[in-house]
Motif scaffolding. Structure first.
Motif, mmCIF file in Angstrom:
data_model
loop_
_atom_site.group_PDB
_atom_site.id
_atom_site.type_symbol
_atom_site.label_atom_id
_atom_site.label_comp_id
_atom_site.label_asym_id
_atom_site.label_seq_id
_atom_site.Cartn_x
_atom_site.Cartn_y
_atom_site.Cartn_z
ATOM 1 N N UNK A 62 7.510 -1.253 4.496
ATOM 2 C CA UNK A 62 8.896 -0.599 4.100
ATOM 3 C C UNK A 62 8.432 0.263 3.017
ATOM 4 N N UNK A 63 9.222 1.542 2.783
ATOM 5 C CA UNK A 63 9.019 2.686 1.874
ATOM 6 C C UNK A 63 8.802 2.151 0.448
ATOM 7 N N UNK A 64 9.620 1.088 -0.112
ATOM 8 C CA UNK A 64 9.779 0.580 -1.295
ATOM 9 C C UNK A 64 8.362 0.100 -1.839
ATOM 10 N N UNK A 65 8.031 -0.840 -0.700
ATOM 11 C CA UNK A 65 6.696 -1.349 -0.812
ATOM 12 C C UNK A 65 5.430 -0.208 -1.076
ATOM 13 N N UNK A 66 5.473 0.567 -0.308
ATOM 14 C CA UNK A 66 4.454 1.582 -0.296
ATOM 15 C C UNK A 66 4.443 2.637 -1.542
ATOM 16 N N UNK A 67 5.614 2.631 -2.378
ATOM 17 C CA UNK A 67 5.929 3.389 -3.286
ATOM 18 C C UNK A 67 5.471 2.459 -4.658
ATOM 19 N N UNK A 68 5.586 1.118 -4.635
ATOM 20 C CA UNK A 68 5.535 0.302 -5.618
ATOM 21 C C UNK A 68 3.802 -0.084 -5.713
ATOM 22 N N UNK A 69 3.391 -0.276 -4.652
ATOM 23 C CA UNK A 69 1.772 -0.981 -4.604
ATOM 24 C C UNK A 69 0.846 0.045 -4.221
ATOM 25 N N UNK A 70 1.151 1.260 -3.612
ATOM 26 C CA UNK A 70 0.328 2.239 -3.149
ATOM 27 C C UNK A 70 -0.739 2.631 -4.241
ATOM 28 N N UNK A 71 -1.988 2.526 -4.056
ATOM 29 C CA UNK A 71 -2.973 2.885 -4.999
ATOM 30 C C UNK A 71 -3.709 4.375 -5.165
ATOM 31 N N UNK A 72 -4.458 4.444 -6.095
ATOM 32 C CA UNK A 72 -5.466 5.448 -6.051
ATOM 33 C C UNK A 72 -6.260 5.843 -4.926
ATOM 34 N N UNK A 73 -6.543 7.038 -4.312
ATOM 35 C CA UNK A 73 -7.260 7.194 -3.171
ATOM 36 C C UNK A 73 -6.398 7.171 -1.780
ATOM 37 N N UNK A 74 -5.041 6.777 -1.784
ATOM 38 C CA UNK A 74 -4.157 6.850 -0.644
ATOM 39 C C UNK A 74 -2.959 7.884 -1.047
ATOM 40 N N UNK A 75 -2.237 8.008 -0.094
ATOM 41 C CA UNK A 75 -1.238 8.856 -0.293
ATOM 42 C C UNK A 75 0.008 8.190 0.786
ATOM 43 N N UNK A 76 1.160 8.282 0.186
ATOM 44 C CA UNK A 76 2.226 7.708 0.950
ATOM 45 C C UNK A 76 2.963 8.622 1.817
ATOM 46 N N UNK A 87 -0.897 -8.779 9.115
ATOM 47 C CA UNK A 87 -0.963 -9.706 7.821
ATOM 48 C C UNK A 87 0.517 -10.301 7.589
ATOM 49 N N UNK A 88 0.652 -11.176 7.024
ATOM 50 C CA UNK A 88 1.735 -11.843 6.712
ATOM 51 C C UNK A 88 2.495 -11.407 5.306
ATOM 52 N N UNK A 89 1.772 -10.336 4.705
ATOM 53 C CA UNK A 89 2.424 -9.883 3.345
ATOM 54 C C UNK A 89 2.203 -8.340 3.275
ATOM 55 N N UNK A 90 3.410 -7.601 3.123
ATOM 56 C CA UNK A 90 3.281 -6.081 3.196
ATOM 57 C C UNK A 90 2.355 -5.656 1.838
ATOM 58 N N UNK A 91 2.481 -6.587 0.731
ATOM 59 C CA UNK A 91 1.518 -6.206 -0.393
ATOM 60 C C UNK A 91 -0.050 -6.209 0.160
ATOM 61 N N UNK A 92 -0.217 -7.204 1.090
ATOM 62 C CA UNK A 92 -1.511 -7.306 1.374
ATOM 63 C C UNK A 92 -2.096 -6.114 2.318
ATOM 64 N N UNK A 93 -1.048 -5.617 3.130
ATOM 65 C CA UNK A 93 -1.345 -4.627 4.076
ATOM 66 C C UNK A 93 -1.856 -3.226 3.268
ATOM 67 N N UNK A 94 -0.740 -2.982 2.124
ATOM 68 C CA UNK A 94 -1.123 -2.044 1.353
ATOM 69 C C UNK A 94 -2.530 -2.179 0.430
ATOM 70 N N UNK A 95 -2.903 -3.406 0.233
ATOM 71 C CA UNK A 95 -4.110 -3.504 -0.616
ATOM 72 C C UNK A 95 -5.336 -3.276 0.304
ATOM 73 N N UNK A 104 7.076 3.500 6.051
ATOM 74 C CA UNK A 104 6.303 4.602 5.197
ATOM 75 C C UNK A 104 4.705 4.234 5.654
ATOM 76 N N UNK A 105 3.862 5.183 5.719
ATOM 77 C CA UNK A 105 2.326 4.885 5.957
ATOM 78 C C UNK A 105 1.665 5.209 4.692
ATOM 79 N N UNK A 106 0.809 4.055 4.325
ATOM 80 C CA UNK A 106 -0.083 4.156 3.053
ATOM 81 C C UNK A 106 -1.236 4.626 3.711
ATOM 82 N N UNK A 107 -1.665 5.893 3.422
ATOM 83 C CA UNK A 107 -2.826 6.628 4.103
ATOM 84 C C UNK A 107 -4.117 6.820 3.169
#
Length: 288
Positions: free
Chosen positions: A241-255, A221-229, A169-172
């Protein structure tokens, strides 16, 4: 040195508590003569008199009182040791070393594992966090018992159990969210800066080459959470991965899910095929 067995101690305690050999024999479901014989054997082996015998019953000598306390402690210790060893052998107690990757968010702990540790509170889990290949190396060196890793990987000598398969998934960030649909095609990524998780760098590059695309890779980067951050901070579009995007995506972004079958990844539980899982490890495996 006196050789005293647990049965003799049990007989002695029964008499000490009952205050009468006949009553103790009834409690032990045995005849009085064998019980009396065992008590005399115990006294002979220890070289002391433990019981004062009278027509009205028995009383403890000073040595008997001391032995009563020690006998109770020894029998309690025996029962505790027996219980703990049986629990360990049955997978009800012990320490399990588990490797986890950062992108296993949501896969652990699951409901069955929570139930396992609730019912068997003597099960201790030690977590070791690393990337997939770091955890496989730890398994190879027998530093951990089991690991949750993510495909793709190459690792002969492992037994595995599939957990979940998911798409990318894309965290946009809103500044880059000019896409028309709720889902994206790979081609839609050509015009935005990308933040990619190094685990999938080769997969992405192969796809881009096949589609004759040259998107700008703003960060690897080496950590999916860092990519989302970084995506949350508007540094680019994170592909994770979709699950990471859904769990740690923040305000101001859309998955936005990405519609591309080859960009799928599977979480797997892996352990060495060279070992026979212990009862505790098998219970852990069965909880997934």
């Amino acid at each position: 040195m006196a050789i005293v067995n647990f049965r003799q101690l049990e007989y002695f305690l029964a008499v000490a508590n009952a205050g009468q050999i006949t009553a103790a024999a009834r409690q032990l479901h045995m005849a009085q003569p064998p019980l009396s014989y065992q008590l005399k054997q115990l006294e002979a082996e220890m070289g002391v008199t433990l019981l004062n015998r009278t027509a009205g019953g028995t009383t403890l000598t000073p040595a008997g009182k001391l032995l009563r306390d020690y006998a109770q402690q020894l029998l309690d210790l025996r029962d505790r040791a027996d219980s703990q060893v049986r629990s360990l052998g049955q997978g009800l107690a012990g320490v399990l070393s588990v490797g986890v990757i950062s992108s296993s968010i949501g896969a652990t702990p699951n409901a069955k594992l929570r139930t396992l540790t609730r019912h068997y509170p003597k099960v201790q889990i030690r977590l070791f966090e690393d990337n997939t290949y770091g955890l496989i190396d730890r398994l190879d060196k027998h530093l951990i018992d089991v690991a949750i890793v993510r495909t793709p990987f190459t690792a002969p000598g492992l037994t595995s159990k599939e957990l979940t398969t998911e798409a990318m998934a894309a965290v946009v960030p809103q500044k880059y969210d000019h896409f028309q649909g709720a889902t994206l095609r790979v081609e839609d990524l050509a015009t935005v800066p990308l933040i990619i998780y190094r685990r999938f760098e080769h997969l992405f590059e192969t796809t881009f080459a096949e589609k004759e695309m040259t998107p700008f890779i703003a960060c690897t980067c080496d950590d999916a959470r860092t990519a989302v951050q970084w995506a949350n901070n508007r540094m680019g579009v994170a592909i994770v991965p979709q699950s990471v995007a859904d769990e740690v995506g923040g305000l101001g972004t859309v998955v936005r899910p990405i519609r591309y079958q080859p960009w799928r990844t599977t979480l797997k539980l892996v352990w060495s095929e060279q070992i026979t899982p212990s009862p505790l490890l098998q219970r852990f495996i069965d909880s997934y």
